[in-house]
Design an enzyme around this catalytic site. Sequence first.
Site, PDB file in Angstrom:
ATOM      1  N   SER A   1       3.731  -2.206  10.180  1.00  0.00           N
ATOM      2  CA  SER A   1       5.195  -2.250  10.305  1.00  0.00           C
ATOM      3  C   SER A   1       5.801  -3.591   9.891  1.00  0.00           C
ATOM      4  CB  SER A   1       5.627  -1.868  11.728  1.00  0.00           C
ATOM      5  OG  SER A   1       5.250  -0.529  12.007  1.00  0.00           O
TER       6      SER A   1
ATOM      7  N   HIS B   1      -9.409   1.263   5.486  1.00  0.00           N
ATOM      8  CA  HIS B   1      -8.083   1.455   6.090  1.00  0.00           C
ATOM      9  C   HIS B   1      -8.222   2.416   7.273  1.00  0.00           C
ATOM     10  CE1 HIS B   1      -3.944   2.586   6.720  1.00  0.00           C
ATOM     11  NE2 HIS B   1      -3.599   1.488   6.070  1.00  0.00           N
TER      12      HIS B   1
ATOM     13  N   GLU C   1      -5.023  -4.968  10.870  1.00  0.00           N
ATOM     14  CA  GLU C   1      -3.987  -3.947  11.019  1.00  0.00           C
ATOM     15  C   GLU C   1      -4.192  -3.202  12.333  1.00  0.00           C
ATOM     16  OE1 GLU C   1      -2.197  -2.804   7.001  1.00  0.00           O
ATOM     17  OE2 GLU C   1      -3.916  -1.509   7.302  1.00  0.00           O
TER      18      GLU C   1
ATOM     19  N   GLY D   1       2.840   2.210  10.719  1.00  0.00           N
ATOM     20  CA  GLY D   1       3.789   3.304  10.533  1.00  0.00           C
ATOM     21  C   GLY D   1       4.557   3.683  11.787  1.00  0.00           C
TER      22      GLY D   1
ATOM     23  N   ASN E   1       0.866  -1.176   0.000  1.00  0.00           N
ATOM     24  CA  ASN E   1       0.000   0.000   0.000  1.00  0.00           C
ATOM     25  C   ASN E   1       0.907   1.232   0.000  1.00  0.00           C
ATOM     26  OD1 ASN E   1      -1.773   2.067   0.538  1.00  0.00           O
ATOM     27  ND2 ASN E   1      -2.285   1.383   2.616  1.00  0.00           N
ATOM     28  N   TRP E   2       0.983   1.868  -1.136  1.00  0.00           N
ATOM     29  CA  TRP E   2       1.900   3.022  -1.245  1.00  0.00           C
ATOM     30  C   TRP E   2       1.336   4.279  -0.583  1.00  0.00           C
ATOM     31  CZ3 TRP E   2       3.919   2.744  -7.057  1.00  0.00           C
ATOM     32  CH2 TRP E   2       4.803   1.660  -7.181  1.00  0.00           C
ATOM     33  N   LYS E   3       0.101   4.221  -0.161  1.00  0.00           N
ATOM     34  CA  LYS E   3      -0.537   5.400   0.459  1.00  0.00           C
ATOM     35  C   LYS E   3      -0.346   6.617  -0.457  1.00  0.00           C
ATOM     36  CE  LYS E   3       0.005   3.178   4.873  1.00  0.00           C
ATOM     37  NZ  LYS E   3       0.132   3.263   6.316  1.00  0.00           N
TER      38      LYS E   3
ATOM     39  N   GLY F   1       2.910  -1.201   4.232  1.00  0.00           N
ATOM     40  CA  GLY F   1       2.934   0.226   3.935  1.00  0.00           C
ATOM     41  C   GLY F   1       4.345   0.702   3.623  1.00  0.00           C
ATOM     42  N   GLY F   2       4.994   1.280   4.618  1.00  0.00           N
ATOM     43  CA  GLY F   2       6.305   1.905   4.436  1.00  0.00           C
ATOM     44  C   GLY F   2       7.312   1.033   3.701  1.00  0.00           C
TER      45      GLY F   2
ATOM     46  N   GLU G   1      -6.518   4.771   8.272  1.00  0.00           N
ATOM     47  CA  GLU G   1      -6.269   6.192   7.971  1.00  0.00           C
ATOM     48  C   GLU G   1      -7.514   6.834   7.362  1.00  0.00           C
ATOM     49  OE1 GLU G   1      -2.701   5.492   5.747  1.00  0.00           O
ATOM     50  OE2 GLU G   1      -1.652   5.007   7.598  1.00  0.00           O
TER      51      GLU G   1
END
Length: 246
Positions: A204, A94, A163, A169, A9-11, A225-226, A96
């Site tokens: 993470s 998600h 999640e 993150g 997930n590149w956000k 993610g990251g 966020e």
Amino acid sequence: MRRPLVMGNWKMNGSLSANARWVEAFSAPSLAKVEVAIAPPAPYLGQLVPLLRAKQVQVAAQDVSEQQLDGAYTGQWHGGMLKDIGCQYAIVGHSERREYQGETDALVAAKAVAALAAGVTPVVCVGETLSEREQGDTLAVIERQLAAVLAVAEAGKIVVAYEPVWAIGTGKTATPEQAQTVHAAIRKQLGESGAVAKVLYGGSVKAANADDLFRQPDIDGALVGGAALDSQEFGKICESAARAKG
Ligand code: PGA
């Protein structure tokens, strides 16, 4: 046997040139054993669908409208559009989006239904906050979030991503045992479909902790993610899933 799925997930990260470099540098030799997908920001879907497809990587959208047809809904896109351009998945709920866009369980459920109606698989994100975990409410929160979706969508047709909000993150991963406990509860809630539905872990995940997570029997892959912004690191996570589940 559930084939593992690792989704990046590149956000809200990327550019035409950075995306092209990522794809060029990405190689996951064990693609036969693991399904790989990337969820780029929507403006880059058109660029990335053909590039990723050429590398046998599936494409996901980071969101989808709860509306099912064309109409006056500025800033939204429906599942039919995603299907039309070659997206196989849409992330819904998600944390966020739940936090910054105020998405409710009911809205997330409607989005899952809309994705399914278009033939796009929803990746339904669920997860507790730190204070919910500290109050001992983890399983109740997950059950409530998932129940809203299962009330209207077929369990066997969705992917669930657990999640924990406190792990996203932050560099703090749930321990493999903590994750497994929640994954087992989710699988139970999925009922008979639990045998086929994939349950991913997110929060993470990196190459260094992926092996231990993927060794858990109810963890079928990851939403990353990251670490998915680095094609080498992401490739290692994909290999780890293939090793652990292959
Ligand atoms: P993270 O994000 O891997 O950067 O923690 C995971 C996610 O939000 O899907």
